[in-house]
Motif scaffolding. Sequence first.
Motif, PDB file in Angstrom:
ATOM      1  N   LEU A 290      -8.553   0.605  -0.940  1.00 53.09           N
ATOM      2  CA  LEU A 290      -7.733   1.002   0.200  1.00 53.09           C
ATOM      3  C   LEU A 290      -7.958   0.046   1.366  1.00 53.09           C
ATOM      4  O   LEU A 290      -8.867  -0.776   1.349  1.00 53.09           O
ATOM      5  CB  LEU A 290      -8.024   2.449   0.622  1.00 53.09           C
ATOM      6  CG  LEU A 290      -9.464   2.911   0.867  1.00 53.09           C
ATOM      7  CD1 LEU A 290     -10.007   2.374   2.192  1.00 53.09           C
ATOM      8  CD2 LEU A 290      -9.542   4.431   0.871  1.00 53.09           C
TER       9      LEU A 290
ATOM     10  N   THR B 243      -3.266   6.281   6.364  1.00 57.13           N
ATOM     11  CA  THR B 243      -3.931   6.093   5.080  1.00 57.13           C
ATOM     12  C   THR B 243      -3.143   5.076   4.278  1.00 57.13           C
ATOM     13  O   THR B 243      -1.923   5.204   4.148  1.00 57.13           O
ATOM     14  CB  THR B 243      -4.012   7.411   4.297  1.00 57.13           C
ATOM     15  OG1 THR B 243      -4.832   8.344   5.003  1.00 57.13           O
ATOM     16  CG2 THR B 243      -4.589   7.175   2.901  1.00 57.13           C
ATOM     17  N   ARG B 244      -3.837   4.068   3.740  1.00 59.81           N
ATOM     18  CA  ARG B 244      -3.181   3.018   2.953  1.00 59.81           C
ATOM     19  C   ARG B 244      -3.996   2.789   1.681  1.00 59.81           C
ATOM     20  O   ARG B 244      -5.098   2.259   1.729  1.00 59.81           O
ATOM     21  CB  ARG B 244      -3.074   1.727   3.762  1.00 59.81           C
ATOM     22  CG  ARG B 244      -2.291   1.876   5.071  1.00 59.81           C
ATOM     23  CD  ARG B 244      -2.339   0.585   5.884  1.00 59.81           C
ATOM     24  NE  ARG B 244      -1.601   0.679   7.132  1.00 59.81           N
ATOM     25  CZ  ARG B 244      -2.143   1.074   8.295  1.00 59.81           C
ATOM     26  NH1 ARG B 244      -3.425   1.423   8.337  1.00 59.81           N
ATOM     27  NH2 ARG B 244      -1.410   1.115   9.385  1.00 59.81           N
ATOM     28  N   ILE B 245      -3.446   3.208   0.560  1.00 58.69           N
ATOM     29  CA  ILE B 245      -4.137   3.123  -0.728  1.00 58.69           C
ATOM     30  C   ILE B 245      -3.349   2.220  -1.664  1.00 58.69           C
ATOM     31  O   ILE B 245      -2.133   2.372  -1.806  1.00 58.69           O
ATOM     32  CB  ILE B 245      -4.291   4.517  -1.357  1.00 58.69           C
ATOM     33  CG1 ILE B 245      -5.187   5.402  -0.476  1.00 58.69           C
ATOM     34  CG2 ILE B 245      -4.853   4.425  -2.774  1.00 58.69           C
ATOM     35  CD1 ILE B 245      -5.280   6.844  -0.935  1.00 58.69           C
ATOM     36  N   SER B 246      -4.045   1.278  -2.319  1.00 60.41           N
ATOM     37  CA  SER B 246      -3.344   0.395  -3.249  1.00 60.41           C
ATOM     38  C   SER B 246      -3.554   0.817  -4.701  1.00 60.41           C
ATOM     39  O   SER B 246      -2.640   0.696  -5.518  1.00 60.41           O
ATOM     40  CB  SER B 246      -3.804  -1.055  -3.063  1.00 60.41           C
ATOM     41  OG  SER B 246      -5.189  -1.184  -3.313  1.00 60.41           O
TER      42      SER B 246
ATOM     43  N   THR C 240     -10.826   6.115   6.625  1.00 64.02           N
ATOM     44  CA  THR C 240     -10.246   4.786   6.406  1.00 64.02           C
ATOM     45  C   THR C 240     -10.255   3.982   7.704  1.00 64.02           C
ATOM     46  O   THR C 240      -9.543   2.985   7.831  1.00 64.02           O
ATOM     47  CB  THR C 240      -8.811   4.871   5.854  1.00 64.02           C
ATOM     48  OG1 THR C 240      -7.948   5.454   6.833  1.00 64.02           O
ATOM     49  CG2 THR C 240      -8.772   5.725   4.600  1.00 64.02           C
TER      50      THR C 240
ATOM     51  N   THR D 120       1.413   4.328   1.726  1.00 64.01           N
ATOM     52  CA  THR D 120       1.066   4.535   3.133  1.00 64.01           C
ATOM     53  C   THR D 120       1.592   5.861   3.669  1.00 64.01           C
ATOM     54  O   THR D 120       2.726   6.251   3.382  1.00 64.01           O
ATOM     55  CB  THR D 120       1.653   3.390   3.991  1.00 64.01           C
ATOM     56  OG1 THR D 120       1.174   2.136   3.482  1.00 64.01           O
ATOM     57  CG2 THR D 120       1.257   3.522   5.452  1.00 64.01           C
TER      58      THR D 120
ATOM     59  N   TYR E 238       0.832  -1.202   0.000  1.00 64.01           N
ATOM     60  CA  TYR E 238       0.000   0.000   0.000  1.00 64.01           C
ATOM     61  C   TYR E 238       0.866   1.252   0.000  1.00 64.01           C
ATOM     62  O   TYR E 238       1.936   1.290   0.637  1.00 64.01           O
ATOM     63  CB  TYR E 238      -0.901   0.039   1.243  1.00 64.01           C
ATOM     64  CG  TYR E 238      -1.950  -1.029   1.288  1.00 64.01           C
ATOM     65  CD1 TYR E 238      -3.195  -0.847   0.678  1.00 64.01           C
ATOM     66  CD2 TYR E 238      -1.715  -2.237   1.942  1.00 64.01           C
ATOM     67  CE1 TYR E 238      -4.170  -1.830   0.723  1.00 64.01           C
ATOM     68  CE2 TYR E 238      -2.685  -3.231   1.988  1.00 64.01           C
ATOM     69  CZ  TYR E 238      -3.905  -3.021   1.374  1.00 64.01           C
ATOM     70  OH  TYR E 238      -4.854  -4.001   1.422  1.00 64.01           O
TER      71      TYR E 238
END
Length: 324
Positions: free
Chosen positions: A247, A312-315, A270, A226, A224
């Motif tokens: 996410l 925040t963790r977005i893929s 999130t 991050t 992710y």
Amino acid sequence: MKEKDPIRYTVIGDSIGRGSGAETPGQKWFKVLERRMFSEHGIRMSGSYIVQSGATSFEGLYRLSQFENSGKSDLVFIIFGENDRKYMKAKDFSVIYESLIRKAKAVYPKAEIMTITESCLTSNDFAAEIDAISDHYHASHIDMRPVFQKTGLSAAELTKDLVHPNGRGYQLYADAIYQQLTQDTIRKKEIAAIVDPIHEDTYENYESISSFQRKEGFIIKDGYMTSGQKGSQLEAEFYGNALGVNLLRSPDGGEIKVYIDGKFVTSMSTWWPFASERNLYIANGLSNGVHTVRFEVSGGKSHNNISNDSMTRISSIIVSKSSK
């Protein structure tokens, strides 16, 4: 039902779709329905579930679009609305909901579609869209709101938390579905069919894009992008008419602001009580052409987040082009 053949069903829905609120697993609406169908007709029912607590119809549509080996299904239940009203307008919901019905028929061409208006849905605008779209596609439709009201019982008596039905409430769901299926069989109802769409644009095919053109304050960790630093930004270009994001929601999740083409669109939390990969709706009805989306860490967090972090963790982002 007339032939007493086994019925394979698929549930695409939110927490009510998965039976959250029932005191025991056996009190979930689909388990009650299975038992009644077998006891009264000797028909066995077996289900598969594309369900997620807190999900919107967008998340259900995206997950369905990712199915490669979906198997067969005779009956598809679609159960959304209450969560959708929190994140989108009725007209945006209408397009996504119609797209979901069209995609369900594409994946399960021989299946009947049964749409359910949830007992807790407070928006008449959203309920009206479910009803109109169901009618257009000749889907079998049940509005659980009047079913609950006719009992004369309070929401406290029929639900766990004034939203999710308890065992007593799910019994009403199962009874209403059973009665509808029985009536449809008696009157030889034709199953739902793909007809010309109501909306000019529908979104039935999605792809994920994991490349970001600009990264400030984000690092790659466990797959992710991050960051827990306020002001951190991710930016990506995309071509499409609808947009979402993949996410990780988690107990230490924070909040992000989302901008499309430089204009603020929404804020997203999130946070979630346990780590869960989610496919969240951002916008639809975008114009044809190239767009830019920017995610910015706000530094804020949900009051449910009692950790010291705001992560925040977005893929990736989710994009769809118009089917036309």
